[in-house]
Design a protein around this motif. Structure first.
Motif, PDB file in Angstrom:
ATOM      1  N   ILE A 172      -7.823  12.263   7.850  1.00 44.41           N
ATOM      2  CA  ILE A 172      -8.577  11.449   6.903  1.00 44.41           C
ATOM      3  C   ILE A 172     -10.053  11.956   6.897  1.00 44.41           C
ATOM      4  O   ILE A 172     -10.725  12.185   6.031  1.00 44.41           O
ATOM      5  N   ASP A 173     -10.533  12.172   8.115  1.00 49.25           N
ATOM      6  CA  ASP A 173     -11.847  12.500   8.430  1.00 49.25           C
ATOM      7  C   ASP A 173     -12.301  14.003   7.899  1.00 49.25           C
ATOM      8  O   ASP A 173     -13.232  14.148   7.209  1.00 49.25           O
ATOM      9  N   LEU A 174     -11.038  14.865   7.864  1.00 46.86           N
ATOM     10  CA  LEU A 174     -11.408  16.089   7.255  1.00 46.86           C
ATOM     11  C   LEU A 174     -11.545  16.045   5.929  1.00 46.86           C
ATOM     12  O   LEU A 174     -12.200  16.753   5.450  1.00 46.86           O
ATOM     13  N   ILE A 175     -10.655  15.082   5.432  1.00 50.54           N
ATOM     14  CA  ILE A 175     -10.690  15.233   3.765  1.00 50.54           C
ATOM     15  C   ILE A 175     -11.789  14.601   3.301  1.00 50.54           C
ATOM     16  O   ILE A 175     -12.085  15.078   2.306  1.00 50.54           O
ATOM     17  N   GLU A 176     -12.262  13.736   3.971  1.00 48.28           N
ATOM     18  CA  GLU A 176     -13.550  12.999   3.387  1.00 48.28           C
ATOM     19  C   GLU A 176     -14.742  13.968   3.836  1.00 48.28           C
ATOM     20  O   GLU A 176     -15.592  13.996   2.950  1.00 48.28           O
ATOM     21  N   ASP A 213     -14.683  16.415   0.949  1.00 48.77           N
ATOM     22  CA  ASP A 213     -14.819  15.813  -0.147  1.00 48.77           C
ATOM     23  C   ASP A 213     -13.541  16.545  -0.990  1.00 48.77           C
ATOM     24  O   ASP A 213     -13.826  16.887  -1.911  1.00 48.77           O
ATOM     25  N   ILE A 214     -12.409  16.408  -0.481  1.00 48.12           N
ATOM     26  CA  ILE A 214     -11.423  17.072  -1.124  1.00 48.12           C
ATOM     27  C   ILE A 214     -10.453  15.697  -1.924  1.00 48.12           C
ATOM     28  O   ILE A 214     -10.091  14.658  -1.380  1.00 48.12           O
ATOM     29  N   ARG A 215     -10.269  16.054  -3.093  1.00 49.18           N
ATOM     30  CA  ARG A 215      -9.777  15.033  -3.955  1.00 49.18           C
ATOM     31  C   ARG A 215      -8.466  15.651  -4.679  1.00 49.18           C
ATOM     32  O   ARG A 215      -8.444  16.735  -4.985  1.00 49.18           O
ATOM     33  N   PRO A 270      -1.190  27.901   6.342  1.00 48.17           N
ATOM     34  CA  PRO A 270      -2.016  27.456   5.396  1.00 48.17           C
ATOM     35  C   PRO A 270      -2.669  26.301   5.377  1.00 48.17           C
ATOM     36  O   PRO A 270      -2.241  25.171   6.040  1.00 48.17           O
ATOM     37  N   GLU A 271      -4.298  26.434   5.193  1.00 50.32           N
ATOM     38  CA  GLU A 271      -5.069  25.240   5.474  1.00 50.32           C
ATOM     39  C   GLU A 271      -6.113  25.376   4.360  1.00 50.32           C
ATOM     40  O   GLU A 271      -6.295  26.466   3.384  1.00 50.32           O
ATOM     41  N   ILE A 272      -6.763  24.224   4.021  1.00 49.73           N
ATOM     42  CA  ILE A 272      -7.538  24.176   2.939  1.00 49.73           C
ATOM     43  C   ILE A 272      -8.963  24.181   3.356  1.00 49.73           C
ATOM     44  O   ILE A 272      -9.435  23.418   4.124  1.00 49.73           O
ATOM     45  N   VAL A 273      -9.797  25.177   2.827  1.00 51.08           N
ATOM     46  CA  VAL A 273     -11.058  25.455   3.437  1.00 51.08           C
ATOM     47  C   VAL A 273     -12.057  24.340   2.824  1.00 51.08           C
ATOM     48  O   VAL A 273     -12.986  23.786   3.333  1.00 51.08           O
ATOM     49  N   GLY A 274     -11.944  24.218   1.554  1.00 56.01           N
ATOM     50  CA  GLY A 274     -12.619  23.155   0.742  1.00 56.01           C
ATOM     51  C   GLY A 274     -12.318  23.185  -0.770  1.00 56.01           C
ATOM     52  O   GLY A 274     -11.375  23.925  -1.312  1.00 56.01           O
ATOM     53  N   SER A 275     -12.980  22.403  -1.569  1.00 51.46           N
ATOM     54  CA  SER A 275     -12.732  22.210  -3.046  1.00 51.46           C
ATOM     55  C   SER A 275     -13.646  22.989  -3.770  1.00 51.46           C
ATOM     56  O   SER A 275     -14.893  23.260  -3.251  1.00 51.46           O
ATOM     57  N   VAL A 276     -13.677  23.183  -4.843  1.00 49.80           N
ATOM     58  CA  VAL A 276     -14.496  24.013  -5.821  1.00 49.80           C
ATOM     59  C   VAL A 276     -14.898  23.012  -6.818  1.00 49.80           C
ATOM     60  O   VAL A 276     -14.245  22.453  -7.773  1.00 49.80           O
ATOM     61  N   TYR A 312      -8.678  10.557  -2.127  1.00 46.72           N
ATOM     62  CA  TYR A 312      -7.340  10.108  -1.484  1.00 46.72           C
ATOM     63  C   TYR A 312      -7.688   9.078  -0.465  1.00 46.72           C
ATOM     64  O   TYR A 312      -8.678   9.277   0.246  1.00 46.72           O
ATOM     65  N   ARG A 313      -6.717   8.048  -0.381  1.00 44.62           N
ATOM     66  CA  ARG A 313      -6.867   7.200   0.656  1.00 44.62           C
ATOM     67  C   ARG A 313      -5.396   7.104   1.415  1.00 44.62           C
ATOM     68  O   ARG A 313      -4.189   7.157   1.031  1.00 44.62           O
ATOM     69  N   MET A 314      -5.695   6.943   2.764  1.00 43.93           N
ATOM     70  CA  MET A 314      -4.763   7.219   3.623  1.00 43.93           C
ATOM     71  C   MET A 314      -3.787   5.722   3.429  1.00 43.93           C
ATOM     72  O   MET A 314      -4.261   4.604   2.998  1.00 43.93           O
ATOM     73  N   PRO A 315      -2.360   5.957   3.637  1.00 45.60           N
ATOM     74  CA  PRO A 315      -1.665   4.398   3.502  1.00 45.60           C
ATOM     75  C   PRO A 315      -2.051   3.358   4.436  1.00 45.60           C
ATOM     76  O   PRO A 315      -2.466   3.817   5.667  1.00 45.60           O
ATOM     77  N   THR A 316      -1.847   2.286   4.193  1.00 42.13           N
ATOM     78  CA  THR A 316      -2.220   1.240   5.065  1.00 42.13           C
ATOM     79  C   THR A 316      -0.849   0.744   5.663  1.00 42.13           C
ATOM     80  O   THR A 316      -0.895  -0.063   6.744  1.00 42.13           O
ATOM     81  N   HIS A 317       0.560   1.459   5.321  1.00 45.11           N
ATOM     82  CA  HIS A 317       1.766   1.101   6.044  1.00 45.11           C
ATOM     83  C   HIS A 317       2.327   2.428   6.218  1.00 45.11           C
ATOM     84  O   HIS A 317       2.186   3.425   5.158  1.00 45.11           O
ATOM     85  N   CYS A 318       3.269   2.291   7.161  1.00 46.09           N
ATOM     86  CA  CYS A 318       4.119   3.704   7.582  1.00 46.09           C
ATOM     87  C   CYS A 318       4.834   3.896   6.207  1.00 46.09           C
ATOM     88  O   CYS A 318       5.503   3.116   5.886  1.00 46.09           O
ATOM     89  N   PRO A 319       4.881   5.242   5.739  1.00 49.88           N
ATOM     90  CA  PRO A 319       5.928   5.586   4.852  1.00 49.88           C
ATOM     91  C   PRO A 319       7.320   5.608   5.036  1.00 49.88           C
ATOM     92  O   PRO A 319       8.093   5.537   4.316  1.00 49.88           O
ATOM     93  N   SER A 320       7.486   5.369   6.396  1.00 49.18           N
ATOM     94  CA  SER A 320       9.107   5.558   7.139  1.00 49.18           C
ATOM     95  C   SER A 320       9.504   4.240   7.232  1.00 49.18           C
ATOM     96  O   SER A 320      10.456   3.729   6.622  1.00 49.18           O
TER      97      SER A 320
END
Length: 192
Positions: free
Chosen positions: A41-45, A48-50, A65-71, A82-90
């Motif tokens: 999540i730190d990298l996403i923030e 500023d990837i949305r 494959p990795e995302i360098v940044g957004s345009v 994007y918000r990380m889930p507060t509960h495990c998806p599994s």
């Protein structure tokens, strides 16, 4: 450039939740890429990837494959943070943030996704080297109640598994034989 359509989350063997970008397919270094790691999540923030962004994708080390940044100049206002889930998806248990590692983690020791990843790792070439025991077969054995953990692998009999989907008599016998061979694995690393 590719469009970030959504973010899926994978639960690893240690419980770390890893976000993965689901992309519009793009040709990159000779392959078509539709998924890329977002690491945490730190990298996403930080970048500023949305969701909905046009993103720049590259292959790290010509492989992953990795995302360098957004345009940002291509944003139209419909993009969402994007918000990380507060509960495990599994397993649905609450997750905790491990600030020291920039990780969000499921701490449930009975989490099905963690258990599956642990068994997959145990069976991998770098560990016990059990041929034929990949992610799909692990899921098959878990979902049919044949195993619950790594130790249960050593009590599997061919008769138990030969009737399962993706199995047959020969596949079942080969898997059991590979599990038997793994009993002779030494303590040295197997991947050198």
């Amino acid at each position: 450039e590719a469009k970030l359509l959504s973010v899926s989350v994978n639960v690893g063997r240690t419980g770390v939740l890893t976000p993965t970008a689901e992309l519009s397919p793009v040709r990159l270094a000779g392959t078509v890429v539709s998924r890329a790691t977002l690491h945490n999540i730190d990298l996403i923030e930080e970048k500023d990837i949305r969701i909905g962004d046009t993103v720049i994708v590259q292959k790290a080390g010509d492989i992953i494959p990795e995302i360098v940044g957004s345009v940002k100049k291509k944003r139209d206002g419909s993009e969402t943070v994007y918000r990380m889930p507060t509960h495990c998806p599994s397993c649905g248990e609450a997750v905790v943030r491990d600030e020291s590692m920039s990780a969000v983690r499921c701490v449930n020791p009975d989490c099905p996704a963690q258990r599956a990843r642990q068994i997959e790792h145990f069976a991998s070439k770098a560990a016990m080297g059990i041929d034929g025991l990949g992610p799909q077969i692990v899921e098959l054995l878990l979902s049919n109640g044949i195993i619950r953990d790594c130790a249960d692998l050593y009590s599997i009999r061919a008769e138990q598994i030969k009737e399962l989907d993706r199995m047959g008599e020969k596949s079942a016998e080969n898997l059991v034989a590979s599990i038997e061979r793994s009993k002779k694995a030494g303590l040295e690393r197997r991947d050198h």
